[in-house]
Design a protein around this motif. Structure first.
Motif, PDB file in Angstrom:
ATOM      1  N   ASP A 204       0.822  -1.214   0.000  1.00 36.17           N
ATOM      2  CA  ASP A 204       0.000   0.000   0.000  1.00 36.17           C
ATOM      3  C   ASP A 204       0.854   1.261   0.000  1.00 36.17           C
ATOM      4  OD1 ASP A 204      -2.284  -1.478  -0.082  1.00 36.17           O
ATOM      5  OD2 ASP A 204      -2.821  -1.212   2.025  1.00 36.17           O
ATOM      6  N   ARG A 205       1.965   1.220   0.724  1.00 31.17           N
ATOM      7  CA  ARG A 205       2.840   2.403   0.757  1.00 31.17           C
ATOM      8  C   ARG A 205       3.468   2.639  -0.612  1.00 31.17           C
ATOM      9  NH1 ARG A 205       4.969   1.284   5.185  1.00 31.17           N
ATOM     10  NH2 ARG A 205       6.667   0.036   4.336  1.00 31.17           N
ATOM     11  N   ALA A 207       2.178   1.751  -3.471  1.00 29.20           N
ATOM     12  CA  ALA A 207       1.110   2.232  -4.358  1.00 29.20           C
ATOM     13  C   ALA A 207       0.854   3.718  -4.142  1.00 29.20           C
ATOM     14  CB  ALA A 207      -0.162   1.423  -4.117  1.00 29.20           C
ATOM     15  N   PHE A 208       0.906   4.172  -2.885  1.00 27.04           N
ATOM     16  CA  PHE A 208       0.731   5.592  -2.566  1.00 27.04           C
ATOM     17  C   PHE A 208       1.840   6.432  -3.200  1.00 27.04           C
ATOM     18  CE2 PHE A 208       2.135   8.866   0.621  1.00 27.04           C
ATOM     19  CZ  PHE A 208       1.160   9.809   0.333  1.00 27.04           C
ATOM     20  N   GLU A 271      -6.502  13.480  -1.997  1.00 23.51           N
ATOM     21  CA  GLU A 271      -6.759  12.054  -1.792  1.00 23.51           C
ATOM     22  C   GLU A 271      -7.648  11.491  -2.897  1.00 23.51           C
ATOM     23  OE1 GLU A 271      -7.643   9.489   2.116  1.00 23.51           O
ATOM     24  OE2 GLU A 271      -9.291  10.843   1.615  1.00 23.51           O
ATOM     25  N   LEU A 274      -5.635  10.737  -5.890  1.00 23.63           N
ATOM     26  CA  LEU A 274      -4.961   9.451  -5.708  1.00 23.63           C
ATOM     27  C   LEU A 274      -5.908   8.300  -6.026  1.00 23.63           C
ATOM     28  CD1 LEU A 274      -3.117  10.068  -2.301  1.00 23.63           C
ATOM     29  CD2 LEU A 274      -2.100  10.145  -4.571  1.00 23.63           C
ATOM     30  N   GLN A 275      -7.163   8.421  -5.556  1.00 26.24           N
ATOM     31  CA  GLN A 275      -8.140   7.353  -5.751  1.00 26.24           C
ATOM     32  C   GLN A 275      -8.626   7.266  -7.189  1.00 26.24           C
ATOM     33  OE1 GLN A 275     -10.776   8.635  -2.661  1.00 26.24           O
ATOM     34  NE2 GLN A 275      -9.523   7.714  -1.038  1.00 26.24           N
ATOM     35  N   ASN A 278      -5.804   5.086  -8.423  1.00 28.76           N
ATOM     36  CA  ASN A 278      -5.876   3.758  -7.800  1.00 28.76           C
ATOM     37  C   ASN A 278      -6.930   3.819  -6.709  1.00 28.76           C
ATOM     38  OD1 ASN A 278      -5.543   1.425  -6.282  1.00 28.76           O
ATOM     39  ND2 ASN A 278      -3.319   1.422  -6.439  1.00 28.76           N
ATOM     40  N   LEU A 281      -6.465   3.443  -2.696  1.00 30.29           N
ATOM     41  CA  LEU A 281      -5.548   4.271  -1.911  1.00 30.29           C
ATOM     42  C   LEU A 281      -6.270   5.175  -0.926  1.00 30.29           C
ATOM     43  CD1 LEU A 281      -2.967   5.381  -4.623  1.00 30.29           C
ATOM     44  CD2 LEU A 281      -2.688   3.627  -2.867  1.00 30.29           C
TER      45      LEU A 281
END
Length: 645
Positions: A204-205, A207-208, A271, A274-275, A278, A281
């Motif tokens: 997850d990190r 991907a962020f 945010e 980001l979403q 993906n 996230l």
């Protein structure tokens, strides 16, 4: 014991990412006191494998596992067996909550589930419940649709909202009636869960970080074709912050209550970009109070969060003052920004007008105007103070100042300034003034006492392209009329603090008390000169701070604190939510001022929110708020004796 405790922290490095040895631990535990040392030792011992305890525990586990579930020969017996173990009780977890436990009870929803992650529903004490066979089975029904059969069920939710999950034990044996023997229903609430960046799985990190790398490289128009209307580039976000924080009339996003609502909405907008890239996230937060607790001012930049694979070097030791290794090496600062932004610096870069730095990359420094910065991030003291506030205006002030963490200054820094050479070895008064220099200089710039060039060529030396004092004003006149003398802490040529520049009536006088006219003139000239040209300022320390990755993990840290405070205040009914619209005259800080955000909470009406609307919509109990925080624990602060409730 000290070695033991240090080893305990090292053994948890995958979570804390803290490098700490026995010698550092000694200095920390000295502050804790003897009782804390004992408690730490007990905590460490409780994690060690005592042979006798392990043996007993393993035997109990083995006996429990060997216990044979009852066999149901008829529906009445099966129903009684289920009732004897407390009925059908549902447990819910994913890869995070299975490790860390359920989410905070302060939120009004009992079961909160991450979208886009495998959520497991299983029956408590399943080994004691009758097994599925030809006569008996369990089925899981999600919002009226059959999801699974058996004692366990997995689901992945892709839409936010609430869902009912029902489990039924039903008789499948012979007979005309096939009764439901037992049933249980829970409501799960789907919200994005923000976690401390060290709590994230490596997957997850990564991907962020990868999504941010995309935002740094893909322009808005292209990105929206690929990922939809919620996508915006890094430069788009930088320009927004520059417009509201770098405007010539006043600061529309800082130094007032509008700071909180604007930055939390700004973070939510980021945010959602980001979403768009993906959808799994969330925006993590960086709890820098850990660095404050376990490091000193000269060592906290050694934290593992500043490794090349994470944020990158906090104080790059190169001529450009830019990160040169890792994923955030040479992050660009937009050049030739005049066609993109109405605000830019002397070289046409997307940067604050008062920052005449020609470096076309994101910059950082551990210096503050030529001297080593003696600050470290805010810690438990500042956070505990926020939790004692009793009014919105006081809370907003605290979040805007000390609780903000000093991260902007300590990560951004400033250099290429004569101040360091002039003062030599700094004392406390020199440092106090250095920490206020940029804020004071911006006052002079906004009052037109400072002139900054606007058309320097990138090939032109920065020495020839600096902000300067307006020669049409005497130093005393500029400093007095701008209001700086009423608030500044300054010193004379011997680095001795000047008690005050105002008399008992609050008026400034040219001749400073205790100094001659010539000495007073030298003081004013020196102060004016210090503030007219601030040299080069790291990105994080000026109006394009959102060019630095640390900006985006900083503000959710304060939002988390705000969530905690608001929910506790709701319980105790001891908080004044009044927004004082007379406290700040600058647009952006009144409850009725409009912010540049829309469609953040599931609407599609293109309505731009006011501060007052955002204050309500950002309430942690609002069902339409798309995110929550994983916990409200500051265990290191509690260990130091701070009351974090």
């Amino acid at each position: 014991l000290l070695n033991f405790y240090a080893a305990h922290f090292r053994s948890h490095s995958s979570y804390f990412k803290i490098r700490i040895g026995p010698r550092q631990m000694i200095s920390k535990l000295r502050n804790f006191g003897f009782l804390a040392v004992l408690l730490a030792a007990v905590a460490v011992r409780s994690n060690q494998s005592d042979p006798s305890t392990k043996s007993i525990a393993s035997q109990a586990t083995n006996l429990s596992a060997l216990q044979i579930p009852p066999t149901a020969s008829d529906p009445n017996t099966a129903a009684q067996n289920i009732e004897d173990v407390g009925g059908l009780q549902i447990l819910v977890h994913n890869e995070y909550t299975k490790r860390t436990g359920s989410l905070p009870v302060e939120y009004p929803w009992e079961y909160i589930v991450d979208p886009y992650k495998i959520t497991t529903f299983e029956l408590k004490n399943s080994h004691l419940l009758p097994e599925s066979n030809d006569n008996l089975d369990y089925r899981w029904i999600l919002n009226g649709h059959l999801q699974c059969n058996g004692k366990k069920c997995e689901a992945v939710f892709t839409d936010l909202g609430q869902y009912d999950m029902t489990v039924e034990a039903f008789w499948t044996g012979e007979g005309k009636n096939k009764p439901i023997l037992s049933t249980s229903t829970i409501t799960v609430t789907i919200k994005y869960v923000r976690r401390e960046i060290r709590q994230l799985t490596d997957r997850d990190r990564e991907a962020f970080f990868n999504a941010i790398s995309i935002m740094q490289r893909v322009p808005t128009k292209i990105g929206q074709r690929l990922w939809g209307s919620k996508y915006f580039s890094k430069d788009y976000f930088v320009r927004i912050h520059l417009y509201y924080g770098g405007n010539g009339d006043c600061d529309h996003w800082h130094q007032g209550a509008g700071f909180v609502t604007s930055h939390m909405a700004y973070s939510l907008m980021f945010e959602q970009t980001l979403q768009a890239i993906n959808p799994s996230l969330t925006l993590p937060y960086w709890d820098f109070t850990l660095e404050s607790t376990f490091y000193e001012a000269d060592t906290w930049r050694n934290s593992a969060v500043f490794s090349p694979d994470w944020f990158g070097n906090a104080s790059p030791n190169n001529e450009l003052h830019t990160v040169s290794r890792g994923r955030f090496a040479y992050v660009s600062t937009m050049a030739n920004a005049k066609d993109y932004s109405a605000i830019y610096n002397s070289y046409g870069l997307l940067r604050s007008p008062w920052n005449s730095d020609p470096t076309p990359f994101m910059t950082r420094s551990g210096e503050i105007y030529g001297i080593e910065n003696n600050m470290k991030p805010s810690g438990c003291t500042e956070y505990a103070k926020v939790l004692t506030t009793t009014s919105w205006m006081d809370l907003a002030l605290q979040l805007n100042s000390a609780a903000h963490g000093h991260i902007h200054e300590t990560v951004g820094g400033a250099w290429n300034h004569k101040f360091g050479e002039r003062v030599g070895e700094p004392n406390d008064i020199v440092y106090l003034f250095a920490h206020s220099m940029q804020a004071l200089s911006k006052i002079l710039w906004r009052e037109k006492y400072v002139n900054c060039p606007s058309d320097c060529d990138l090939g032109q030396s920065w020495v020839m392209c600096q902000c300067t004092c307006n020669t049409g004003n005497r130093p005393y006149e500029a400093l007095s009329k701008s209001g700086i003398l009423q608030s500044v802490t300054y010193f004379d040529k011997d680095k001795v603090e000047i008690p005050s520049f105002v008399d008992e009536n609050g008026s400034t006088q040219f001749e400073v008390e205790g100094y001659t006219k010539n000495e007073s003139n030298e003081i004013y000239s020196s102060l004016y000169s210090d503030l007219c040209n601030l040299g080069h300022i790291g990105d994080m320390f000026q109006a394009t701070s959102s060019n630095d990755i640390t900006f985006w993990v900083l503000h959710p840290t304060m939002d988390r604190l705000w969530h905690h405070k608001r929910m506790k205040a709701e319980i105790h009914q001891n908080f004044d939510d009044t927004w004082d619209d007379t406290a700040n005259s600058c647009y952006g800080h009144h409850s009725y001022d409009i912010q540049p955000f829309k469609n953040l909470f599931g609407e599609e009406n293109d309505h731009y929110y006011t501060n007052g609307e955002l204050y309500e919509l950002l309430h942690p109990n609002n069902m339409d708020l798309p995110y929550v925080y994983a916990d409200f624990k500051w265990e290191h602060c509690t260990a130091l004796g701070y009351h974090m409730e």
